[in-house]
Design an enzyme around this catalytic site. Structure first.
Site, PDB file in Angstrom:
ATOM      1  N   HIS A 140       0.807  -1.225   0.000  1.00  0.00           N
ATOM      2  CA  HIS A 140       0.000   0.000   0.000  1.00  0.00           C
ATOM      3  C   HIS A 140       0.841   1.276   0.000  1.00  0.00           C
ATOM      4  CE1 HIS A 140      -3.464  -2.407   0.120  1.00  0.00           C
ATOM      5  NE2 HIS A 140      -3.658  -2.514   1.413  1.00  0.00           N
ATOM      6  N   HIS A 214      -9.456   2.388   0.365  1.00  0.00           N
ATOM      7  CA  HIS A 214      -9.414   1.256   1.292  1.00  0.00           C
ATOM      8  C   HIS A 214     -10.500   1.363   2.369  1.00  0.00           C
ATOM      9  CE1 HIS A 214      -7.708  -2.057   3.540  1.00  0.00           C
ATOM     10  NE2 HIS A 214      -6.710  -2.163   2.687  1.00  0.00           N
ATOM     11  N   GLU A 346     -11.232  -3.470  -2.769  1.00  0.00           N
ATOM     12  CA  GLU A 346     -10.289  -2.492  -3.312  1.00  0.00           C
ATOM     13  C   GLU A 346     -10.181  -2.733  -4.815  1.00  0.00           C
ATOM     14  OE1 GLU A 346      -6.788  -3.492  -0.845  1.00  0.00           O
ATOM     15  OE2 GLU A 346      -8.334  -4.099   0.572  1.00  0.00           O
TER      16      GLU A 346
HETATM   17  C1  GLA Z   1      -5.252  -5.114   2.280  1.00  0.00           C
HETATM   18  C2  GLA Z   1      -4.393  -6.306   2.318  1.00  0.00           C
HETATM   19  C3  GLA Z   1      -4.567  -7.026   3.611  1.00  0.00           C
HETATM   20  C4  GLA Z   1      -4.302  -6.097   4.756  1.00  0.00           C
HETATM   21  C5  GLA Z   1      -5.169  -4.885   4.664  1.00  0.00           C
HETATM   22  C6  GLA Z   1      -4.837  -3.893   5.739  1.00  0.00           C
HETATM   23  O1  GLA Z   1      -6.556  -5.421   2.084  1.00  0.00           O
HETATM   24  O2  GLA Z   1      -4.589  -7.180   1.235  1.00  0.00           O
HETATM   25  O3  GLA Z   1      -3.701  -8.131   3.674  1.00  0.00           O
HETATM   26  O4  GLA Z   1      -2.951  -5.708   4.729  1.00  0.00           O
HETATM   27  O5  GLA Z   1      -5.026  -4.285   3.410  1.00  0.00           O
HETATM   28  O6  GLA Z   1      -4.776  -4.473   7.010  1.00  0.00           O
END
Ligand code: GLA
Length: 382
Positions: A140, A214, A346
């Protein structure tokens, strides 16, 4: 607490703001009001930068709130089948929560959402090493990704929609990425109860890019999401290794607990998954292939009757069932968030695309404009 009660037809808005602090439920506005945007302060960062809060209200009384810290969606109020507005995303009441450690509640995620294996990639013969913040991998956008930046905002209201456009320029080398990149994210709340998110970016050197939002959704507004019915327009997903990096295969969902081609309760087969912590955290390969706005998923909550349909230009959706939530975070309205308190969808390109030549490309070059649009439409069913 009747802060905006003096504004004639806007009286109701003040009343909702007061109610929202006490209890996350309110009655929808009269359909005669018009879409509008209000700006207020959401506090200051430790170094004194003011964070602005933009409240978008549509003619039907739905509300979306966005702050300039992380271009974050902090609240989203939509009606249930009785017309009661409820806030359907997780988050914090105050800036402190967003400044601290949190799992990207409502954040705009970038420069590259999801994982890049070992934080490494090669582009035009040159190797880059990014900041790693998820075991061995980059996740991210890195620890100081776009979710930690203060964006500049410009509100806009027009007939039938209220919006705010946020801009951030990421300098060359930030978190290890090449090129000065200017990103914009526009949140628009339409009178059709759609939250539309449009992204754009340009760069002065070739760079990978993959922006998404997110938000953690819970259409009931509380409890867990295991009874929500999910349908994802994807016949395949990208299987991953134990650090959640794709193996490169596209695997059919048919006959597996990954299959949401027909509506299924999120919790109905979750126990059959073997990952740790158990739950969905997978990229679905949308049947649309990306590149044009197309139907990606539909999710509904049988209790409130709320329905969310998502359309996107992206080729993938990371469906994450809140597996890492563990009851240690206290969010809005004093609520704690246990495992599966919410789900994320997402819309973006596939994880580790920078290292997977067979996946749809994520490289943006100077002179080109990156664009992505995702629309979340809210309605109700009996
Ligand atoms: C995304 C990732 C997850 C986790 C979340 C945040 O969705 O794929 O594995 O890291 O973000 O906790």
């Amino acid at each position: 607490m009747k802060t905006c009660l003096s504004l004639g037809t806007f009286r109701w808005c003040g009343w909702l703001a007061a109610l929202a602090v006490a209890a996350p439920i309110a009655q929808a506005a009269a359909p005669s009001s018009r879409a509008r945007v209000e700006k207020s302060s959401f506090g200051r960062t430790p170094d004194g930068v003011e964070i602005e809060l933009y409240t978008l209200t549509n003619a039907r009384g739905a509300i979306a709130k966005v702050i300039t810290y992380g271009a974050t969606l902090t609240e989203l109020w939509v009606p249930d089948r009785s017309g009661n507005l409820g806030d359907v995303i997780l988050g914090f009441d105050r800036l402190d929560g967003y400044l601290g450690e949190h799992p990207y509640f409502g954040s705009t995620v970038g420069r590259v959402a999801n994982r890049i294996a070992k934080g490494r990639f090669t582009l035009d013969g040159r190797s880059y090493q990014l900041a790693c913040n998820d075991g061995p991998n980059h996740l991210h956008g890195g620890p100081q990704g776009f979710h930690r930046k203060v964006w500049k905002a410009e509100p806009a209201a027009r007939r039938g929609a209220a919006s705010v456009r946020l801009v951030y320029t990421s300098p060359d080398g930030e978190e290890g990425y090449p090129g000065n990149l200017t990103a914009t994210v526009t949140y628009t709340l339409t009178d059709r109860n759609e939250l539309r998110i449009d992204y754009e970016a340009t760069t002065d050197k070739a760079t990978p890019i993959n922006l998404t939002n997110h938000s953690y959704f819970n259409l009931a507004g509380e409890g867990d999401i295991l009874a929500h019915q999910m349908m994802i327009a994807a016949d395949r997903f990208t299987p991953v290794d134990d650090t959640l990096i794709p193996t490169g295969k596209l695997q059919p969902v048919q006959g597996t607990p990954m299959d949401f081609t027909r509506p299924m309760a999120i919790g109905s087969r979750i126990d059959q998954l073997t990952n740790n912590p158990r739950g969905y955290d997978h990229n679905y390969v949308l049947n649309s292939g990306g590149g044009r706005l197309a139907r990606a998923l539909r999710v509904s909550d049988p209790h409130s009757g709320r329905v969310m349909e998502v359309r996107t230009t992206e080729p993938g959706i990371q469906f994450y069932s809140g597996n890492f939530l563990d009851g240690t975070i206290r969010g809005k309205y004093g609520r704690v968030y246990p495992k599966h308190a919410a789900f994320c969808v997402e819309a973006d390109h596939f994880p580790d695309s920078a290292n997977q030549p067979a996946f749809p490309p994520t490289i943006l070059r100077p002179g080109k404009t990156y664009r992505q649009t995702t629309i979340h439409r809210f309605s109700v069913q009996k």
